[in-house]
Design a protein around this motif. Structure first.
Motif: not given
Length: 366
Positions: A275-301
């Motif tokens: 979406e950033l590319i489509q808008k012509g906006e700069k991508l971050p050089n670093l992007n890190e996160g866990g549960y707080d940024k919805n970047m990891v998840a736990s598989t359903a039990f």
């Protein structure tokens, strides 16, 4: 919007593809935003590659985005050829080469050659003072989900012996092993984690042997950090013990013993970048996160998780979302040496230097 997969290296070698690419590059760029995905193994490996491929699928739902993919690309100059063909033949403006060994030197060199193309790698290896500005990294902190795995495993074991199969004793892997162990021992101090290191990211025969050895040693839960946990999970299931997953969803492989798993949510990154590319906006050089940024998840039990394990694991996820630390010092390694004096936050840079096994792990990194 579509997806294209074929062997680009063979195509280029057989057709003089670079000359053809030069004449068609402009047309490809004008048509749509094209994103290239490169995998070191098969996309359906129930592991690292599948996690990226599932995320790539989400890109295909974005209007005017075309996804081109190539699998089974080794960590050699072959990835350079794949990147160049995606740029020149398909007009890719954003590339995600997804294997660890692609970064240096292949992505670094290619990003210098194509300064108008964005390159992003799934690690935090990028450095502003060493690398091009059109190169970068993104990272899903899976130690958080392994900590949750450990909590669920610690409350699902009856023998208090848990096996862990790891590929290589590098800091990223050791960090996951330690987080898993801290989770397990937080809820069950009697737990011991027995570790076997195979030495490579993918050694199916060795992984099966390790799983069987751990079960023979009395482990009734098996966890892992290998590229494709498929063999590990299937072997545990066949032996009648429980298991925890890694990278992607392995629950279909173990209907009787699966507890939960640590899943990478690369799709959060990929869709945002598209979406950033489509808008012509700069991508971050670093992007890190866990549960707080919805970047990891736990598989359903799965069926292997006790009710107590489910409750404690869900509670831990909420705590992690709020920033609660995993590595609360003082902590000793498994030789009795204090390795963490104070408390390390979830994203503390010191964790990238992990070169020890935490107290409670039975095994060695040498």
């Amino acid at each position: 919007m579509n997806s294209i997969t074929f062997n680009r290296r063979t195509f280029l070698a057989g057709t003089g593809g670079l000359a053809l690419a030069a004449s068609t590059s402009g047309l490809a760029r004008a048509a749509a935003t094209t994103i290239g995905m490169i995998y070191v193994g098969p996309r359906d490996d129930f592991g690292w590659n599948q996690a990226h491929a599932v995320a790539a699928q989400a890109l295909k739902d974005i209007p005017d985005v075309t996804v081109v993919e190539e699998e089974n690309v080794p960590e050699t100059n072959a990835v350079t050829k794949s990147m160049e063909s995606m740029i020149q033949l398909d007009g890719a403006s954003l590339l995600f080469p997804t294997s660890f060994g692609y970064f240096d030197p292949f992505m670094i060199e290619t990003s210098k050659k194509y300064p108008d193309v964005e390159f992003r790698h799934p690690t935090s290896l990028w450095s502003a003072d060493k690398h091009p500005g059109n190169l970068g990294g993104y990272f899903c902190y899976l130690d958080q989900a392994h900590y949750v795995n450990g909590i669920a495993a610690g409350l699902s074991t009856k023998s208090n012996k848990i096996g862990f199969i790891a590929a290589k004793p590098i800091s990223l892997v050791l960090r996951n092993i330690n987080a898993f162990t801290l989770g397990a021992r937080k809820v069950n101090p009697d737990v011991k984690v027995q570790l076997i290191i195979t030495g490579e990211w993918s050694l199916p025969v060795r992984e099966a042997e390790a799983a069987n050895a751990l079960v023979d040693a009395g482990c009734d839960v098996i966890a892992c950090h290998v590229d494709s946990p498929k063999v590990v999970i299937e072997t545990a299931e066949a032996r009648g013990v429980k298991s925890c997953g890694h990278n992607a969803d392995q629950s279909p492989l173990a209907p009787n013993g699966f507890i939960t798993g640590a899943e990478l949510k690369w799709g959060t990154v990929y869709t945002a970048y598209a979406e950033l590319i489509q808008k012509g906006e700069k991508l971050p050089n670093l992007n890190e996160g866990g549960y707080d940024k919805n970047m990891v998840a736990s598989t359903a039990f799965g069926a292997g998780a006790s009710d107590e394990a489910k409750s404690a694991a869900m509670g831990a996820i909420e705590e992690l979302k709020g920033g609660a630390p995993i590595f609360v010092g003082p902590l000793k390694d498994n030789t009795g040496k204090v390795v963490v004096e104070g408390t390390l936050g979830l994203y503390d840079g010191a964790l990238w230097g992990t070169d020890y096994l935490i107290e409670g792990v039975e095994g060695s990194i040498t």
